[in-house]
Structures are given as C-alpha cells and as structure tokens.
Design a protein around this motif. Structure first.
Motif, PDB file in Angstrom:
ATOM      1  N   CYS A   1       0.538  -1.022   0.051  1.00  0.00           N
ATOM      2  CA  CYS A   1       0.442   0.341  -0.157  1.00  0.00           C
ATOM      3  C   CYS A   1       1.077   1.577   0.494  1.00  0.00           C
ATOM      4  O   CYS A   1       0.640   2.323  -0.290  1.00  0.00           O
ATOM      5  CB  CYS A   1      -1.086  -0.357   1.040  1.00  0.00           C
ATOM      6  SG  CYS A   1      -0.540   0.154   2.738  1.00  0.00           S
ATOM      7  N   ALA A   2       2.392   1.245  -0.025  1.00  0.00           N
ATOM      8  CA  ALA A   2       2.851   2.225  -0.124  1.00  0.00           C
ATOM      9  C   ALA A   2       3.802   2.716  -0.858  1.00  0.00           C
ATOM     10  O   ALA A   2       4.339   1.658  -1.885  1.00  0.00           O
ATOM     11  CB  ALA A   2       4.195   1.980   1.424  1.00  0.00           C
ATOM     12  N   CYS A   3       3.988   3.941  -1.091  1.00  0.00           N
ATOM     13  CA  CYS A   3       5.395   4.074  -2.359  1.00  0.00           C
ATOM     14  C   CYS A   3       6.184   4.254  -1.727  1.00  0.00           C
ATOM     15  O   CYS A   3       6.742   5.673  -1.649  1.00  0.00           O
ATOM     16  CB  CYS A   3       4.022   5.120  -3.079  1.00  0.00           C
ATOM     17  SG  CYS A   3       5.008   5.728  -4.615  1.00  0.00           S
ATOM     18  N   THR A   4       7.432   3.681  -1.745  1.00  0.00           N
ATOM     19  CA  THR A   4       8.565   3.748  -1.340  1.00  0.00           C
ATOM     20  C   THR A   4       9.462   4.627  -2.037  1.00  0.00           C
ATOM     21  O   THR A   4      10.794   5.343  -2.121  1.00  0.00           O
ATOM     22  CB  THR A   4       9.515   3.073  -0.627  1.00  0.00           C
ATOM     23  OG1 THR A   4       9.336   1.496  -1.913  1.00  0.00           O
ATOM     24  CG2 THR A   4       8.689   2.097   0.202  1.00  0.00           C
ATOM     25  N   GLY A   5       9.167   4.608  -3.646  1.00  0.00           N
ATOM     26  CA  GLY A   5       9.683   4.990  -4.520  1.00  0.00           C
ATOM     27  C   GLY A   5      10.643   3.496  -4.769  1.00  0.00           C
ATOM     28  O   GLY A   5      11.369   3.770  -5.653  1.00  0.00           O
ATOM     29  N   VAL A   6      11.261   2.195  -4.523  1.00  0.00           N
ATOM     30  CA  VAL A   6      11.897   1.563  -4.538  1.00  0.00           C
ATOM     31  C   VAL A   6      11.427   1.108  -5.699  1.00  0.00           C
ATOM     32  O   VAL A   6      12.476   0.530  -6.971  1.00  0.00           O
ATOM     33  CB  VAL A   6      11.536   0.540  -4.423  1.00  0.00           C
ATOM     34  CG1 VAL A   6      12.696   1.009  -2.638  1.00  0.00           C
ATOM     35  CG2 VAL A   6      10.759  -0.267  -3.318  1.00  0.00           C
ATOM     36  N   HIS A   7      10.996   0.913  -6.678  1.00  0.00           N
ATOM     37  CA  HIS A   7      10.209  -0.313  -7.605  1.00  0.00           C
ATOM     38  C   HIS A   7      10.208   0.986  -9.223  1.00  0.00           C
ATOM     39  O   HIS A   7       9.773   0.775 -10.074  1.00  0.00           O
ATOM     40  CB  HIS A   7       8.369  -0.113  -7.922  1.00  0.00           C
ATOM     41  CG  HIS A   7       8.410  -1.571  -6.404  1.00  0.00           C
ATOM     42  ND1 HIS A   7       9.523  -2.565  -6.131  1.00  0.00           N
ATOM     43  CD2 HIS A   7       7.970  -1.756  -5.608  1.00  0.00           C
ATOM     44  CE1 HIS A   7       9.268  -3.480  -5.860  1.00  0.00           C
ATOM     45  NE2 HIS A   7       7.934  -2.780  -4.920  1.00  0.00           N
ATOM     46  N   GLY A   8      10.164   2.112  -9.008  1.00  0.00           N
ATOM     47  CA  GLY A   8      10.096   2.826 -10.013  1.00  0.00           C
ATOM     48  C   GLY A   8       8.711   2.698 -10.773  1.00  0.00           C
ATOM     49  O   GLY A   8       7.521   3.043 -10.468  1.00  0.00           O
ATOM     50  N   LYS A   9       8.898   2.964 -11.827  1.00  0.00           N
ATOM     51  CA  LYS A   9       7.342   2.450 -12.516  1.00  0.00           C
ATOM     52  C   LYS A   9       7.141   1.308 -13.105  1.00  0.00           C
ATOM     53  O   LYS A   9       6.291   0.563 -13.102  1.00  0.00           O
ATOM     54  CB  LYS A   9       7.676   2.705 -14.429  1.00  0.00           C
ATOM     55  CG  LYS A   9       7.083   3.140 -15.262  1.00  0.00           C
ATOM     56  CD  LYS A   9       5.978   4.576 -15.472  1.00  0.00           C
ATOM     57  CE  LYS A   9       4.980   4.500 -15.802  1.00  0.00           C
ATOM     58  NZ  LYS A   9       4.766   5.368 -17.271  1.00  0.00           N
ATOM     59  N   ASN A  10       8.009   0.490 -12.239  1.00  0.00           N
ATOM     60  CA  ASN A  10       7.361  -1.571 -12.224  1.00  0.00           C
ATOM     61  C   ASN A  10       8.662  -2.124 -11.549  1.00  0.00           C
ATOM     62  O   ASN A  10       9.769  -1.727 -11.796  1.00  0.00           O
ATOM     63  CB  ASN A  10       8.338  -1.301 -14.434  1.00  0.00           C
ATOM     64  CG  ASN A  10       7.506  -3.405 -14.337  1.00  0.00           C
ATOM     65  OD1 ASN A  10       6.208  -4.109 -14.428  1.00  0.00           O
ATOM     66  ND2 ASN A  10       8.701  -3.351 -14.607  1.00  0.00           N
ATOM     67  N   ARG A  11       7.246  -2.932 -11.301  1.00  0.00           N
ATOM     68  CA  ARG A  11       8.522  -3.552  -9.917  1.00  0.00           C
ATOM     69  C   ARG A  11       9.731  -4.898 -10.571  1.00  0.00           C
ATOM     70  O   ARG A  11       8.895  -5.559 -11.333  1.00  0.00           O
ATOM     71  CB  ARG A  11       7.979  -3.954  -8.965  1.00  0.00           C
ATOM     72  CG  ARG A  11       8.047  -5.176  -8.121  1.00  0.00           C
ATOM     73  CD  ARG A  11       6.711  -5.985  -7.632  1.00  0.00           C
ATOM     74  NE  ARG A  11       6.642  -7.355  -8.524  1.00  0.00           N
ATOM     75  CZ  ARG A  11       5.890  -8.192  -7.780  1.00  0.00           C
ATOM     76  NH1 ARG A  11       6.929  -8.496  -6.556  1.00  0.00           N
ATOM     77  NH2 ARG A  11       5.106  -8.554  -8.431  1.00  0.00           N
ATOM     78  N   LEU A  12      10.759  -5.221 -10.245  1.00  0.00           N
ATOM     79  CA  LEU A  12      11.697  -6.140 -10.717  1.00  0.00           C
ATOM     80  C   LEU A  12      10.327  -7.024  -9.801  1.00  0.00           C
ATOM     81  O   LEU A  12      11.068  -7.158  -8.446  1.00  0.00           O
ATOM     82  CB  LEU A  12      13.074  -5.825  -9.975  1.00  0.00           C
ATOM     83  CG  LEU A  12      13.878  -7.089 -10.516  1.00  0.00           C
ATOM     84  CD1 LEU A  12      13.734  -7.373 -12.058  1.00  0.00           C
ATOM     85  CD2 LEU A  12      15.590  -6.738  -9.703  1.00  0.00           C
ATOM     86  N   ALA A  13      11.100  -8.685 -10.119  1.00  0.00           N
ATOM     87  CA  ALA A  13      10.410  -9.386  -9.775  1.00  0.00           C
ATOM     88  C   ALA A  13      11.126  -9.836  -8.347  1.00  0.00           C
ATOM     89  O   ALA A  13      12.007 -10.036  -7.926  1.00  0.00           O
ATOM     90  CB  ALA A  13      10.468 -10.378 -10.338  1.00  0.00           C
ATOM     91  N   SER A  14      10.099  -9.953  -7.080  1.00  0.00           N
ATOM     92  CA  SER A  14      10.469 -10.358  -6.155  1.00  0.00           C
ATOM     93  C   SER A  14      10.671  -9.823  -5.223  1.00  0.00           C
ATOM     94  O   SER A  14      11.950  -9.799  -4.239  1.00  0.00           O
ATOM     95  CB  SER A  14      11.379 -11.220  -6.296  1.00  0.00           C
ATOM     96  OG  SER A  14      10.634 -13.107  -6.333  1.00  0.00           O
ATOM     97  N   ASN A  15      11.560  -8.316  -5.629  1.00  0.00           N
ATOM     98  CA  ASN A  15      12.035  -6.977  -4.817  1.00  0.00           C
ATOM     99  C   ASN A  15      10.398  -6.946  -3.664  1.00  0.00           C
ATOM    100  O   ASN A  15      10.533  -5.898  -2.689  1.00  0.00           O
ATOM    101  CB  ASN A  15      12.023  -6.185  -5.486  1.00  0.00           C
ATOM    102  CG  ASN A  15      12.964  -6.017  -5.335  1.00  0.00           C
ATOM    103  OD1 ASN A  15      14.033  -6.718  -5.186  1.00  0.00           O
ATOM    104  ND2 ASN A  15      13.708  -5.070  -7.044  1.00  0.00           N
ATOM    105  N   SER A  16       9.210  -7.480  -3.770  1.00  0.00           N
ATOM    106  CA  SER A  16       7.732  -6.955  -2.753  1.00  0.00           C
ATOM    107  C   SER A  16       8.000  -7.382  -1.777  1.00  0.00           C
ATOM    108  O   SER A  16       7.705  -6.826  -0.729  1.00  0.00           O
ATOM    109  CB  SER A  16       7.027  -6.374  -3.901  1.00  0.00           C
ATOM    110  OG  SER A  16       6.538  -8.366  -4.516  1.00  0.00           O
ATOM    111  N   LEU A  17       8.161  -8.395  -1.376  1.00  0.00           N
ATOM    112  CA  LEU A  17       8.172  -9.685  -0.210  1.00  0.00           C
ATOM    113  C   LEU A  17       9.624  -8.780   0.186  1.00  0.00           C
ATOM    114  O   LEU A  17       9.861  -8.766   1.700  1.00  0.00           O
ATOM    115  CB  LEU A  17       8.178 -10.910  -0.465  1.00  0.00           C
ATOM    116  CG  LEU A  17       7.426 -11.435  -0.888  1.00  0.00           C
ATOM    117  CD1 LEU A  17       7.556 -13.234  -0.775  1.00  0.00           C
ATOM    118  CD2 LEU A  17       6.134 -11.755   0.098  1.00  0.00           C
ATOM    119  N   LEU A  18      10.711  -8.491  -0.224  1.00  0.00           N
ATOM    120  CA  LEU A  18      11.661  -7.434   0.415  1.00  0.00           C
ATOM    121  C   LEU A  18      11.790  -6.459   0.923  1.00  0.00           C
ATOM    122  O   LEU A  18      11.648  -5.517   1.682  1.00  0.00           O
ATOM    123  CB  LEU A  18      12.924  -8.050  -0.403  1.00  0.00           C
ATOM    124  CG  LEU A  18      14.450  -7.190  -0.143  1.00  0.00           C
ATOM    125  CD1 LEU A  18      15.279  -8.922   0.588  1.00  0.00           C
ATOM    126  CD2 LEU A  18      15.188  -6.821  -1.539  1.00  0.00           C
TER     127      LEU A  18
END
Ligand SMILES: Cc1cc2nc3c(=O)[nH]c(=O)nc-3n(C[C@H](O)[C@H](O)[C@H](O)COP(=O)(O)OP(=O)(O)OC[C@H]3O[C@@H](n4cnc5c(N)ncnc54)[C@H](O)[C@@H]3O)c2cc1C
Length: 488
Positions: free
Chosen positions: A361-378
């Motif tokens: 639910c948060a926007c930390t900015g880590v994913h930019g425009k598109n999340r790299l696979a498996s970065n979200s649990l991290l």
C-alpha cells in the motif's frame, strides 16, 4: 479487543509487512494487528516466486541488484530507497530465517537461488513455489507467540481519525462496530487488485488503507503505476491464479494461438523480459492474431522436476484438467501489483504525523515505474522494520501517547449496498486502464466513478464491510484514472 481500548501501535494488516513490523516491538509495546478476513487472506500468502536478495557476493553484487531494479523500474526509482532495499534486505532475509522461515536448499545445504525476469543473477530464494505461504507461516507462529500482540481477525478498519496523541480507529467486527485508540498507526493493507475483474489478488485487496490515508490528507503517489502480470492461468470460470515468472525462469516458452513462439517480435530478452514488456507483447500479439488464446509450454522439462519444483502450480492446473508436464498451460495477463501508493520516506513515514505505511500500500519509490520480480516481499520486510524502528525511536523520545476519548453512538442504520456497484467499478477499470490504457475510456470512466462516489457517500447506505470496500475501490479507481488522465 474492547471498545475504546488503547494501544501503542495499531497495525492494519496481517501480511508480511504487518507481521514482520509487529515483531520489531519489545514485549512492553501494546500492538493491535487487524486482518480484514482471516489472518492468512493476503497477497503475502499467495506469493509464489520468492524473495530477491544478494546473499552471496561471490557471483552477485549489490550494484547488479540495484542496476536490475532500475532497469525494470525504467529509472523512475528513488535511488535512496533502492539503496536501502538492496543493502539492508539480505539481513532481513537472514532474520526471517532465524525466525523460522524456510527456503529451499540444494544437495550441499546451500540456499537454492532461482532466476526471474529482469534479474541478471540467480538471487531469488524461495520455498518451492509457495514462498509467501511459508513466510506467513513462519512469521505468524512468532506473532501468535507474543503476548503483547493482539491479532484481531475479521476486523475491518473503516475510518481513522486524528486525535490528540494519535488516532481513533473505527472498526467493523463480527460483533458490531468498535472504536479503539492508538498512538501510532502502520497501514499494511496490501494492494488494490480487486478494482479489476482480472487480478491475482485475493478479496482483501481493495485499497482500504490508501483510501483511509487519502481521507486523512496523506499524499498518494503514482497510483496509476500498476503492474499487470503476463501469465495468470486463464480459467473458464474467470478466477485467475498466478503462473509464476519462475516457470519462464526454468525455461517455459510463450506461445500464441497458433502454437508459435512470438516474443522475438517484441524484445530481445524473449520470455525473460520484464513483466510489463511481456504483458504488452501479449496484448500486441493478441491484436495481431485476433485471438486472446495464449499458452505457456514447459513440456520439454522433466516431469518429476516440474512437479517437485512447482507443486502449487501443478495442483492449481490439475484442478482445471491441465497437466503442466504434458499440456499447454492457458494464460492471459491480469492485474498483479501496485508500485504506487501512500507516499512515504525511507522510514515509511507518510505525510501525516504518526501515520506509517508499509508493503504494497506504500510508495517508497523502490519500484519506480515497474517492479522487478520478487522485490516486493523484500520491500515489505525492509520498510516495515524501518517503520517500527522509527516508532520505537519516537516512543523512546517521550512522545505523548493517546488517551481514550468518549465516542458518540455510531449510526448503524442504512440500506445494504446494492449488488452490482463493485462490478460496475471493475468494468470501468478493465475498459479504461488495463495493460494498454484507453484515453477516451479514462475520461468517460472518471465521470462514471465520480457519480458512483457521490452515490456511495450520499449517506443512504449502512456502514458495512461491503460498503467500506466499495468506497475504497471507487476512491482508488478515481485517483488512478485522474492521474492517468493528467499524464495522457
Ligand atoms: C499471486 C501473487 C504472487 C506473488 N508473488 C510474489 C513473489 O514471488 N515475490 C514477491 O516479492 N512478491 C510477490 N507478490 C507480491 C507480494 O506478495 C505482495 O506485494 C506483498 O505480499 C504485500 O504484502 P503486504 O503485507 O503489504 O500486504 P498483504 O500481504 O496483501 O496483506 C494485507 C493485509 O491487510 C489487511 N487489510 C486490508 N484492508 C484492511 C482493512 N480495512 N482492515 C483491516 N485489515 C485490512 C488484509 O486483511 C491483509 O491481512 C505476489 C503477489 C501475488 C498476489
């Protein structure tokens, strides 16, 4: 949990962000954790592929993980947040293991690392193809063993109000409405998938936390940055479940309705291109062939290996009469993940004092425009820990806490939510803002959603969980379409 009870920290959500965050508090901190449905209905519990982290520097580096994250995110990522994610993440994965979470190991006892789209190294640790369920199992066992954490299932936060020293939280429970007070609040409510008809997300993913933060005046960022997963099982009954990226990582081909591989028409990385590229390629190929029939083909791999490596996918497909080792797997894109959300800094602080947001639910900015696979649990692990650390710092610095205040009797009357409102919202989003946005449908959709919001807020309907979810979905749809309209 009693009416008007007072807590130090309210954690809204029992996914990985909520649970890992809760475990950071010492035994003297009174924590209330909410789950809108049962404790395991969450995106976390469905995660298949794994957790990306640089755990071994002999064949990988932090710089490479940072670089892959930026490439996937089209360089719209926040550099500071990515730095924190990549450098601190490995320790959080190790801490999760210390807490009892298991990851697969090879014959030498070393962590078995797999590859997913967009990663230049094998760095994804996993537990078979049900990594999320294993994380939830391990963390939940710890949460339930902590006397300072009260876990309230089937309890929905409907509204949050700022009061002196913290928040008043209005909750809907099976026994009726209840209000509690908390000095700090961590929103860990997950994604918004249910704003679409086609999504991998479970019924809890209605964007409640985002709507509630928005109502409090918190800044919401990049809500139109939505990830569509290219390969959800395309069942006849409309329910979608994910066929993880790692199936392509292990060598599966994408085929069109004629049984031909087609990714070479769209991207040199073929099946291992980032998921937004693969989703768009499928939609373009669909236009080219005039068909929405697409398949994954992994029949060339050893059957025993496939059943062992992908037990959940094997079982899910088998329920629809598909044997992954012998048959083509029918797939189509669907909504999968939200990169944007409640704007937070690297300590997960929102723009509202004492309000934190972590996980999807948060926007930390880590994913930019598109999340790299498996970065979200991290991300859920790293930034929920940082939120809890910041709250601990505030408490140690003697921040005044909240006290219970009188609560006026709640209005319990009103009509039930009419059937069809939620379907209406989902239809609008499918037409306007699916894999390839449609400018005219976005403009028209905005007007329709505006009308739905007016109807929902008109005071006619009872404050039920259904109404709360419809209000959240309509609010989220409105913010997404508004942002999309401004960008087009
Ligand atoms: C099918 C699938 C596969 C995935 N695979 C991967 C993967 O391999 N690797 C990876 O890194 N990521 C993966 N993801 C993404 C990842 O699982 C999520 O981004 C992450 O788990 C989000 O965790 P969270 O704690 O933020 O939210 P969630 O796990 O969704 O938890 C949200 C919680 O909030 C509660 N909640 C919501 N609203 C309210 C309310 N109003 N009141 C009370 N409680 C509320 C819910 O009940 C739930 O407990 C996958 C996602 C899906 C759907």
């Amino acid at each position: 949990m009693k009416d008007q009870a007072v807590y130090d920290v309210l954690i809204v959500g029992s996914g990985v962000a909520g649970m890992y965050g809760a475990l950071q508090f010492d035994p003297g901190t009174r924590v209330l954790m909410l789950a809108k449905y049962d404790k395991t209905t969450s995106n976390s519990n469905l995660a298949q592929g794994g957790v990306a982290a640089v755990l071994d520097l002999t064949d990988d580096s932090y710089d490479l993980h940072v670089k892959d994250t930026f490439i996937a995110g089209r360089h719209e990522n926040d550099p500071e947040a990515v730095d924190v994610l990549v450098h601190e993440g490995p320790d959080d994965v190790r801490k999760a293991m210390e807490l009892g979470v298991r990851f697969d190991r090879n014959a030498d006892g070393e962590l078995d690392k797999t590859l997913e789209g967009g990663h230049s190294r094998r760095r994804i640790v996993h537990y078979k193809d049900c990594t999320g369920a294993e994380l939830v199992r391990g963390l939940l066992a710890q949460v339930e063993a902590r006397p300072n954490i009260t876990l309230a299932e089937n309890t929905a936060l409907s509204a949050l109000k700022r009061v002196r020293g913290g928040f008043r939280a209005d909750l809907l429970t099976d026994e009726g409405p209840v209000s509690v007070f908390a000095s700090f609040c961590m929103l860990c409510t997950g994604g918004i998938g249910r704003v679409y008809r086609y999504t991998t997300n479970p019924k809890s993913a209605t964007g409640d936390g985002i709507r509630i933060a928005w109502e409090l005046g918190a800044s919401i960022k990049h809500l139109s940055y939505i990830q569509f997963h290219p390969t959800a099982f395309n069942s006849e009954d409309g329910e979608q479940f994910l066929i993880s990226e790692s199936v392509r990582g292990e060598g599966a081909y994408l085929l069109n309705c004629r049984g031909e591989r087609f990714m070479d028409r769209y991207d040199d990385r073929l099946e291992l291109a980032p998921r937004d590229v693969v989703s768009r390629s499928i939609m373009m190929e669909s236009r080219r062939t005039g068909s929405d029939r697409f398949y994954l083909d992994i029949r060339h791999e050893d059957a025993a290996f496939l059943y062992e490596r992908f037990p959940a996918i094997t079982e899910g497909c088998r329920r629809y009469g598909v044997d992954i080792a012998k048959d083509l797997i029918p797939i189509f894109p669907c909504q999968h993940y939200l990169m944007g959300g409640i704007e937070v800094d690297i300590d997960s602080k929102t723009t509202v004092p004492r309000l934190y947001a972590c996980g999807e639910c948060a926007c930390t900015g880590v994913h930019g425009k598109n999340r790299l696979a498996s970065n979200s649990l991290l991300e859920a692990l790293v930034f929920s820990r940082r939120a809890a650390a910041d709250i601990r710092r505030c408490m140690q610095n003697g921040y005044p806490g909240v006290e219970a205040l009188p609560v006026a009797p709640r209005e319990t009357g009103g009509a039930p939510l009419p059937a069809g409102v939620v379907d209406e919202i989902r239809g609008i989003m499918q037409r306007a803002y699916f894999v390839m946005p449609d400018a005219a449908a976005i403009r028209f959709g905005l007007k329709q959603i505006d009308n739905i919001l007016k109807r929902l807020k008109g005071g006619k309907y009872a404050c039920t969980r259904e109404w709360v979810e419809a209000l959240s979905l309509a609010t989220v749809a409105y913010i997404v379409l508004k942002e999309a309209d401004e960008k087009i």
